[in-house]
Scaffold this active site. Structure first.
Site, short mmCIF file in Angstrom:
data_model
loop_
_atom_site.label_atom_id
_atom_site.label_comp_id
_atom_site.label_asym_id
_atom_site.label_seq_id
_atom_site.Cartn_x
_atom_site.Cartn_y
_atom_site.Cartn_z
N TYR A 161 17.28 -27.95 -11.89
CA TYR A 161 18.61 -28.55 -11.70
C TYR A 161 19.62 -27.45 -11.35
O TYR A 161 20.41 -27.60 -10.42
CB TYR A 161 19.05 -29.29 -12.96
N ASN A 219 20.55 -41.29 -7.17
CA ASN A 219 19.85 -41.27 -5.89
C ASN A 219 19.48 -42.68 -5.44
O ASN A 219 18.68 -43.34 -6.10
CB ASN A 219 18.57 -40.42 -6.01
N CYS A 228 13.79 -36.91 -5.68
CA CYS A 228 14.42 -36.44 -6.92
C CYS A 228 13.37 -36.19 -8.01
O CYS A 228 13.66 -35.49 -8.98
CB CYS A 228 15.49 -37.41 -7.40
N HIS A 229 12.16 -36.71 -7.84
CA HIS A 229 11.10 -36.41 -8.82
C HIS A 229 10.71 -34.93 -8.79
O HIS A 229 10.08 -34.44 -9.72
CB HIS A 229 9.86 -37.28 -8.57
N GLU A 256 1.47 -35.16 -5.92
CA GLU A 256 1.81 -34.00 -5.09
C GLU A 256 1.12 -32.73 -5.57
O GLU A 256 1.34 -31.65 -5.03
CB GLU A 256 3.33 -33.81 -5.05
#
Length: 184
Positions: free
Chosen positions: A118, A141, A149-150, A176
């Site tokens: 962040y 978002n 945003c993950h 991912e």
């Protein structure tokens, strides 16, 4: 009769099934405008009411519209592991100011398989010390998954919060390759 002031945007929408549950996708002629997790009937109805009040007009279910058809294809390819990023026009009209700036930086600057803190993201947009505001921007978002945003996590290694729920965030990060697949 033409009304002056806000131009009415035609909003088209569809729901697509994914590994993290049904996602609602909504678009205007400018691009994808909203992605909503856990799109049960109740969530869908609330979302469509909100879009109607924010953008004007009655949203129309149109999975065959060219933009939504392309978005469905890209979302399905992403969850199947065949696509690492999204190449879709985005309509940023549901978000503005600092939040939009942060989300645009996230979309362009944090690739598949990477994470950012962040505070790091705050520094990237020239606001060091605004980590909490970045957290708020992630929560606001309107385009999760597509604007990833993950991929924003706590600097101490914590996973951080997530509008779609922590389970959803874990699954996206596992997809991912950032986190191991959950065992159960």
């Amino acid at each position: 009769m033409e009304s002056h002031g806000q131009v009415e945007q035609q909003v088209v929408w569809t729901v697509v099934g994914t590994d993290i549950g049904p996602l609602l996708l909504a678009a205007t002629h400018d691009g994808l405008v909203n992605v909503v997790f856990h799109a049960t009937d109740a969530v869908r109805d609330r979302t469509l009411d909100r879009l109607a009040s924010r953008l004007g007009g009655e949203p129309v279910e149109a999975p065959g519209s060219p933009l939504l058809a392309e978005a469905i294809q890209q979302v399905e390819a992403y969850f199947a592991g065949r696509r690492r990023d999204f190449d879709l026009p985005l309509d940023w009209s549901l978000i503005s100011g600092f939040n939009r700036q942060v989300l645009r930086e996230l979309a362009s600057g944090v690739p598949f398989g990477a994470v950012v803190g962040y505070g790091d993201l705050a520094t990237r947009v020239g606001q060091p010390g605004a980590a909490q505001a970045v957290g708020m921007a992630m929560g606001a978002n309107p385009l999760p998954v597509v604007v990833p945003c993950h991929r924003v996590v706590e600097s101490d290694g914590g996973i951080g919060g997530f509008g779609g729920g922590l389970e959803t965030k874990r699954k996206l990060l596992a997809l991912e390759g950032v986190l191991p697949e959950p065992l159960f």
